[in-house]
Each structure stands twice: as C-alpha cells, then as structure tokens.
Design an enzyme around this catalytic site. Structure first.
Site, short mmCIF file in Angstrom:
data_model
loop_
_atom_site.label_atom_id
_atom_site.label_comp_id
_atom_site.label_asym_id
_atom_site.label_seq_id
_atom_site.Cartn_x
_atom_site.Cartn_y
_atom_site.Cartn_z
N LEU A 206 0.84 -1.20 0.00
CA LEU A 206 0.00 0.00 0.00
C LEU A 206 0.88 1.25 0.00
CD1 LEU A 206 -2.54 -1.14 2.72
CD2 LEU A 206 -3.05 -0.88 0.29
N HIS A 207 0.63 2.14 -0.95
CA HIS A 207 1.39 3.39 -0.96
C HIS A 207 0.65 4.54 -1.63
CE1 HIS A 207 2.13 1.99 -5.06
NE2 HIS A 207 2.45 3.24 -5.35
N ARG A 208 -0.49 4.29 -2.28
CA ARG A 208 -1.18 5.34 -3.02
C ARG A 208 -1.66 6.45 -2.09
NH1 ARG A 208 -0.45 5.06 -8.57
NH2 ARG A 208 -0.38 2.86 -9.13
#
Length: 361
Positions: A206-208
């Site tokens: 997860l990084h958005r």
C-alpha cells in the site's frame, strides 16, 4: 542537433527498473549507444540499489539524487537536473517508463529541448483526475514521438486522444519480461520459511495517496487489513510513504498483520508467488499476480490496467468489501478469468528495442 545513435533511458522509481531492464538488455544487440540516468526519486537501498543488482541493470551514467519532496519541489529538481544532463549527452532519443514524476519531468525537458521522446507503457488510463500519475501519463503521451503500449485498451485510448497511428506500437509488457527472467530464481517456500509465515498467508502493498494520505481513509484501510489478518496472516512490506499514516491508524498493533521493510525484487515475487492472495494498490503488482496466477484484490476505485480484470486474477475492492472478497478467495468460491493478456510473453523488451533502434538509425 541530437546525436542520432545515443539512447538515454530515464528511470527514477522502483516500478521503472523492472520495465527498463529488458529494454536495455535487448538494445545491446543493436548499433546504439545507451546511457542510463537515475533521477534518484527512489533513493533508499531497498527501493533502488537492490533492483539494479537483481535485474542486472548497468550502473547509472548519471544519478541526479533528487530525493523526496512535494510534487512541485520534486518536479522542479528533476527538470533542472535533467535539462543539464540532456544538454551534456545530446541524446537522439529519450526513453521514459511508466507514470512517476521522473517520467513527466523527462518528457517536458525532452520536448522543450527538441529531443525525440519514447514512452514505454503509453496509453494507460484510470480516468481519475485526482491521481497524480494520471496527469503524468496524459502529459507524457501528448509529448511522446513514440507511444509503446502494453495492451489493446491502451492503443485505443491513444487513438481516441489523437496520437498518430504511426507513433503507436503494441509491444507487450516489459515488466513481465523481468518476471519471466526471474522466475527460475523464485523460492516461495524458502522465503515463506525465512519470514516465519505459515503455509497459507497473504501479501499486501500500500502506498497510493488515496489510501495513505488522509487519516480517515488510512483508518478504514487499516481496519480492513486487520479484519483480513484475523482470517489469514498478512505480510505488508511497507513503503516509507505510507508507514506513518498506517501506524497512526494502529495497523502495527493489528493481530495477524506484520509490517516489514520493503523487500528486494526476487524475495518479494517469491512471497507473492506462494501467497493465497495479494492485497495491493500498485499497478505493477496487479500485472505480476496476473501472470503468477495469484488472486489479487486491488484497494482502489479504478485501475489504469483494466486488462488485469478481464484477463487476470485482479478485482477492485473498497476497504469495506475487502474482508468478504478475501473470504471468497480463501474458501475457494471466487473465480477468475484464465486468459492472459496478448504479448505478455517475456519478449516485450525485444520488440521495444526494435522500435527504438529503428527510430535512431
């Protein structure tokens, strides 16, 4: 005037490296001089150095070391550094990859400096104007002289936007070339054991900004992952960008969810290959799971890679729909298409190299 036989590749972030490696390797068989510019957008060893080693990428001819910052700060530093680099190298063709800020900046500098531009992974569209990457894609494609597309949908998007037919080339997906080349080195069982995971586990990435920038959304995401963690252990190699928001939301205290540092390319793919399911907001992981036949739940409202929905193992989910979707995978009731995207065959780099070599001959 640009030097016709010099091809300058610009990379800056983890996703770029897997796309560039097969192209650079294939171009070695052509009569061109290659230069590799690393902008330093991803500068941590776990997000950069390890990929150069594992993908057999040559050492960069230039490393701009721009580091992090706001969108404006980072792009400004990229523009300044790339302008000086292109002026010194005088490339006959600038090749950019994907949709990161380094891609956008290189496209702008090339266009204003009169250097021909090729965009690998052209034509991808999420149609979500809130995504910074969507702006980067659209601007880069509008400026590119060569649009190298990974899927038929991407070709159709480019045509609708007025890109000349002779500029568009359906070449396949070079990221899959890197996966195919690494497949014999994957060790799912060894990596699983090294990570202390049971036979059945999940991997998450997860990084958005849409998932980790706003505290309320980060809390929804953390709660959903914690719920999945009560069903199956979840290993989350956490990008620095999302660590604070997700730990502030309590994810580091969730039973069944383990946060670890980013992993190398082979280690990460090994764990993905052995996983019961993958949870992600990454475009590249959607593609990799499609080829590895691993069920993927993408925590986004949209995807610029719809071919992974129609030809692969990918589904879009919200935080609230994630736990039941994971249950359907774990209990075997979920089904996915078995077709694979055209030209995702491990030879995209060769096809791209032929187009690039012809452009500078």
């Amino acid at each position: 005037m640009p030097s016709a036989a010099i091809v300058t590749h610009v990379v800056g972030a983890r996703p770029n490296f897997m796309k560039a490696a097969p192209v650079i390797a294939a171009l070695r068989g052509h009569a061109v001089t290659q230069r590799l510019v690393h902008t330093g957008q991803h500068y941590d060893a776990l997000l950069s150095d390890v990929f150069f080693a594992e993908l057999d990428l040559p050492a960069p001819d230039a490393n701009l070391g721009v580091g992090s910052g706001t969108q404006a700060e980072q792009t400004a530093a990229l523009l300044t550094g790339l302008e000086a680099t292109f002026a010194a190298d005088d490339p006959g063709l600038v090749v950019v990859y994907g949709d990161v800020n380094s891609t956008l900046a290189a496209a702008l500098v090339a266009a204003k400096g009169g250097y021909p531009l090729a965009h690998v992974e052209a034509g991808l569209r999420s149609f979500d104007p809130t995504m910074p990457e969507e702006t980067n894609r659209r601007v880069t494609d509008a400026l590119a002289d060569l649009a190298l597309a990974t899927s038929p949908e991407a070709v159709a998007h480019l045509a609708r936007e007025g890109v000349a037919a002779e500029a568009i080339h359906l070449v396949g997906n070079p990221m899959i070339d890197s996966l195919v080349a690494a497949r014999d080195r994957l060790d799912p069982e060894g990596e699983r054991a090294a990570a202390g995971l049971p036979q059945r586990y999940a991997v998450a990435t997860l990084h958005r900004p849409s998932n980790v920038d706003e505290p309320d959304q980060a809390a929804r995401v953390a709660a959903a992952l914690a719920e999945v963690g009560r069903r199956v252990p979840v290993l989350l190699p956490l990008h620095p960008r999302g660590r604070k928001a997700l730990t502030d939301a309590g994810l580091d205290r969730a039973e069944g969810v383990r946060l670890v540092e980013p992993l190398g390319y082979v280690a990460f793919l090994s764990l993905v290959a052995g996983a019961a399911l993958v949870i992600t907001d990454s475009g590249g992981v959607q593609e990799e799971t499609t080829i590895l036949d691993v069920a993927c739940l993408t925590l986004r409202d949209n995807t610029e890679r719809p071919i992974t929905l129609t030809h692969g193992t990918n589904r879009l989910v919200s935080p609230e729909s994630l736990p039941p979707a994971a249950d359907a995978i774990l209990d075997g009731t979920a089904s996915f298409p078995t077709r694979r995207p055209p030209l995702w065959d491990g030879h995209a780099g060769v096809r791209i190299a032929e187009v690039l070599a012809a452009a500078v001959s």
